[in-house]
Design a protein around this motif. Structure first.
Motif, short mmCIF file in Angstrom:
data_model
loop_
_atom_site.label_atom_id
_atom_site.label_comp_id
_atom_site.label_asym_id
_atom_site.label_seq_id
_atom_site.Cartn_x
_atom_site.Cartn_y
_atom_site.Cartn_z
N ASP A 184 0.87 -1.17 0.00
CA ASP A 184 0.00 0.00 0.00
C ASP A 184 0.92 1.23 0.00
O ASP A 184 2.10 1.14 0.37
CB ASP A 184 -0.88 -0.06 1.26
CG ASP A 184 -1.62 1.24 1.51
OD1 ASP A 184 -2.30 1.70 0.58
OD2 ASP A 184 -1.52 1.78 2.64
N ASP B 155 -1.59 -0.74 5.95
CA ASP B 155 -1.84 -0.19 7.29
C ASP B 155 -3.33 -0.13 7.62
O ASP B 155 -3.70 0.40 8.66
CB ASP B 155 -1.24 1.21 7.42
CG ASP B 155 -1.97 2.23 6.56
OD1 ASP B 155 -2.25 1.94 5.37
OD2 ASP B 155 -2.28 3.32 7.08
N ASP C 29 -0.07 5.18 0.93
CA ASP C 29 -0.24 6.14 2.03
C ASP C 29 -0.35 5.41 3.37
O ASP C 29 -1.20 4.54 3.55
CB ASP C 29 -1.49 7.00 1.81
CG ASP C 29 -1.65 8.05 2.89
OD1 ASP C 29 -0.85 9.01 2.88
OD2 ASP C 29 -2.53 7.91 3.74
N GLY C 30 0.51 5.77 4.31
CA GLY C 30 0.47 5.17 5.64
C GLY C 30 1.25 3.88 5.74
O GLY C 30 1.39 3.33 6.84
N THR C 31 1.77 3.38 4.60
CA THR C 31 2.55 2.14 4.61
C THR C 31 3.97 2.44 4.14
O THR C 31 4.91 2.32 4.94
CB THR C 31 1.88 1.07 3.73
OG1 THR C 31 0.58 0.81 4.26
CG2 THR C 31 2.69 -0.22 3.73
N ASP D 192 -6.56 -3.16 3.04
CA ASP D 192 -5.35 -3.78 2.48
C ASP D 192 -5.33 -5.28 2.77
O ASP D 192 -5.00 -6.10 1.91
CB ASP D 192 -4.09 -3.14 3.09
CG ASP D 192 -4.05 -1.64 2.88
OD1 ASP D 192 -4.38 -1.20 1.78
OD2 ASP D 192 -3.69 -0.91 3.84
#
Ligand SMILES: [Mg+2]
Length: 194
Positions: free
Chosen positions: A10, A146, A12-14, A150
């Motif tokens: 992923d 995240d 964004d955020g990962t 996902d």
């Protein structure tokens, strides 16, 4: 877990620290709090969707402009590159944001699936397409993210799943029952021992 032969990330955020402010994006577009944005736009008319896409685009490009890499991201991508493990990005973002991310940090991915490519996560379609592109059996492919979408998407495609989240959620069944829960990408380095 055997060392995975391919990895789907992923964005964004990962790979990056989380930057998209979904509460603010919903407020600007004018959709109800709580609903996933892409799903909330289904069934809206073309004018509304174009207005929403413009707002999303601005937020996604701003987020990449200010993005910082998540802890362990550079080390993990470097290790995978050195081992010849193919990597892909599976994101609900648009392609332009992924291209901006790769330009900004000079990373290479062998395959990319964005919302322009077909049904977004939590549909398993993208994970299946990426496994095909990478030439990797889903059971030997690790998907890293995240958020619950996902995990649910990748599990639906038959991939192994790692949730990067600290603290770990209380109810992992509600999060798609990931195979691994780790506090950062750094903790995945041990999956590929020397
Ligand atoms: Mg994410």
């Amino acid at each position: 877990m055997n060392p995975p032969l391919a990895v789907i990330f992923d964005l964004d955020g990962t790979l990056t620290e989380p930057l998209l402010d979904f509460v603010e994006i919903r407020r600007e577009i004018g959709i109800a709090p709580g609903l996933p944005i892409l799903e909330a736009l289904e069934g809206k008319d073309a004018t509304f969707r174009a207005h929403a896409e413009a707002i999303l685009r601005r937020h996604e490009l701003e987020a990449i402009d200010h993005a910082t890499l998540a802890e362990g991201c550079a080390e993990l991508l470097t290790l995978l590159g050195a081992r010849g493990i193919p990597v892909a990005i599976l994101t609900r973002n648009m392609r332009e944001a992924v291209d901006a991310f790769m330009r900004r940090f000079d990373f290479r991915f062998q395959a990319i699936y964005t919302r322009e490519d077909g049904p977004p996560k939590p549909s398993p379609h993208g994970a299946r397409v990426l496994c095909d592109s990478l030439g990797s059996a889903p059971a030997q492919t690790l998907a890293v993210g995240d958020y619950k979408f996902d995990v649910i998407a990748a599990r639906g495609a038959g991939c192994k799943t790692a949730l990067v989240r600290h603290p770990a959620p209380d109810d992992l069944a509600d999060w798609g029952s990931p195979d691994l829960v780790v506090p950062s990408l750094r903790h995945l380095l041990r999956l590929w021992p020397d």
